[in-house]
Motif scaffolding. Structure first.
Motif, short mmCIF file in Angstrom:
data_model
loop_
_atom_site.label_atom_id
_atom_site.label_comp_id
_atom_site.label_asym_id
_atom_site.label_seq_id
_atom_site.Cartn_x
_atom_site.Cartn_y
_atom_site.Cartn_z
N ASP A 168 31.94 35.74 34.55
CA ASP A 168 31.61 36.72 35.33
C ASP A 168 32.01 38.00 35.12
N LEU A 169 31.13 38.93 34.58
CA LEU A 169 31.66 40.27 34.08
C LEU A 169 30.83 41.52 35.08
N THR A 170 30.37 41.07 35.97
CA THR A 170 29.95 42.11 36.74
C THR A 170 30.81 42.97 37.41
N ALA A 171 32.23 42.43 37.83
CA ALA A 171 33.03 43.20 38.38
C ALA A 171 34.29 43.44 37.57
N ASP A 172 34.62 42.63 36.65
CA ASP A 172 35.82 42.60 35.68
C ASP A 172 35.30 42.13 34.59
N THR A 173 35.69 42.83 33.36
CA THR A 173 35.46 42.46 31.82
C THR A 173 36.39 41.76 31.40
N ALA A 174 37.30 41.05 32.23
CA ALA A 174 38.16 39.98 31.78
C ALA A 174 38.82 40.42 30.33
N GLY A 175 39.12 41.64 30.14
CA GLY A 175 40.03 42.08 29.02
C GLY A 175 39.16 42.18 27.82
N LEU A 176 37.98 41.94 27.82
CA LEU A 176 36.91 42.05 26.68
C LEU A 176 36.63 43.57 26.38
#
Length: 407
Positions: free
Chosen positions: A337-345
């Protein structure tokens, strides 16, 4: 880095032959021990002349430091014979190169079905067509295509391998930072980005005529087999074929018209026992049992499927009455889920995840085109995505996404 300095010092000493270096390394644990040895400490080395031994009195490391600086600046790696990535295939030939310089990605050659494709520079349209098609077939069916990046047959075989999305290695007659011939610059860059460029000569070394026959032993040494596509009676390709036989490698050749000067050498090889080749699988079929997870025949090389009515009656009856097997539903993929956090990407990695699918592997070239990114950035991003478990590789340079994404 300190240890590498002594390897480069030894291998760049003017006047010291490759064979002399190998003889010294048989008597000393490392080049550093050779560097610090005093003349009176040098044991009698069979095959090493007193004049060659005297060259070891040159203790200047200026050349070595210059070479290492060029390597760092040009993104060039250096393999010594003590490195794990240095292929055993090459280490075990009579006169292996003491250093290997490279650009790109060094594969584990000992685990690859590598085939060298060689031939004349002054080839015919038939030779160009055959070399490119065979390079394509070999790469498509799982082999690493090795050649010398020269004009003519070499360049055509590299182009075929790249067109198939396969891995190709070019062994050069000069430094890996020197493009030769100039007309192959784009091919050189493509191989540096997706394959590997190799040489025993330090960066900055200009190609010389005497270098090319010497480098041929590396072409065959890295490979299981050598394929001669088109060669006249006097050809460097025939030198490579003879070297391959001395190294215990298999030799194959493409037949040509009996009255064609450019095919006299390759036709003679077939007459003398070389395998006759009309397609890539003519070579690879013999290695399939050794590399079952690497080699796969093209559909046209698969045996025909028997007709239904050719099956025994009992099997046909069983086939008609058997209950269909229940297909298992594949497990759901994890969700990123990248809607709130880009996960460091990074932006590149996110764009590539959007391009990749979960069921149809995409070539890196196609990923670059769809994501509108340079191939070097795509390769870098895919490496990180694969390490993080967001993508995986299916075959040579083909990737799929391993997560569902929400944006």
């Amino acid at each position: 880095m300190a240890a590498l300095k002594y390897w480069v010092w030894l291998t760049t000493l003017p006047g010291l032959t490759n064979r002399s270096k190998l003889l010294l390394l048989e008597h000393f644990p490392s080049p550093e021990d050779i560097y610090y040895a005093q003349p009176e400490d040098l044991p009698p080395v069979e095959g090493l002349s007193s004049s060659q031994a005297a060259l070891l009195s040159d203790k200047s490391t200026d050349r070595a430091e210059d070479v290492l600086a060029r390597c760092a600046k040009g993104d060039i790696f250096l393999l010594t014979m003590q490195d794990a990535l240095y292929p055993d295939r090459l280490r075990n030939i009579y006169d292996p190169p003491v250093p290997l310089y490279g650009r790109g990605r060094m594969p584990l050659f000992d685990e690859e079905a590598a085939v060298s494709v060689v031939g004349t520079r002054t080839c015919t349209p038939y030779g160009i067509s055959a070399a490119e098609e065979l390079g394509y077939q070999l790469a498509k069916e799982g082999a690493v295509v090795v050649s010398g990046l020269a004009r003519g047959i070499d360049g055509a075989s590299h182009r075929g391998a790249l067109r198939a999305g396969g891995f190709t290695a070019a062994v050069l007659g000069g430094g890996v930072d020197v493009v030769y011939p100039a007309e192959n610059r784009r091919l050189y860059e493509d191989i540096a980005a997706t394959g590997v460029l190799l040489s025993e000569y330090p960066p900055g070394t200009e190609p010389m005529g005497s270098h090319f026959p010497v480098r041929n032993r590396i072409l065959s040494g890295l490979s299981l087999a050598v394929l001669v596509v088109e060669a006249p009676e006097r050809s460097g390709a025939l030198i490579t074929a003879n070297t391959a036989l001395e190294q215990g490698r298999d030799v194959f050749a493409v037949p040509g018209p009996i009255d064609a000067p450019n095919s006299r050498g390759s036709n003679r090889l077939i007459r003398d026992g070389a395998g006759l080749v009309t397609c890539g699988w003519d070579i690879l079929e013999g290695y399939r049992s050794r590399f079952p997870h690497r080699l796969r025949p093209s559909p046209e090389n698969l045996p025909p499927v028997p007709e239904q009515d050719s099956l025994p009656a009992q099997r046909a009856e069983e086939s008609s009455t058997a209950k269909p097997e229940k297909k298992e539903t594949p497990p759901a993929l994890p969700v990123l889920d990248l809607t709130a956090d880009t996960a460091g990407l990074t932006d590149d990695q996110i764009r590539i995840l959007q391009v990749l699918t979960t069921d149809a592997p995409l070539l890196t070239d196609d990923v670059a085109e769809r994501a509108d990114l340079p191939i070097r950035r795509v390769l870098s991003a895919l490496t990180v995505l694969e390490i993080d478990g967001y993508a995986t590789q299916h075959g040579a340079r083909r990737f799929v996404r391993t997560v569902e994404i929400r944006l």
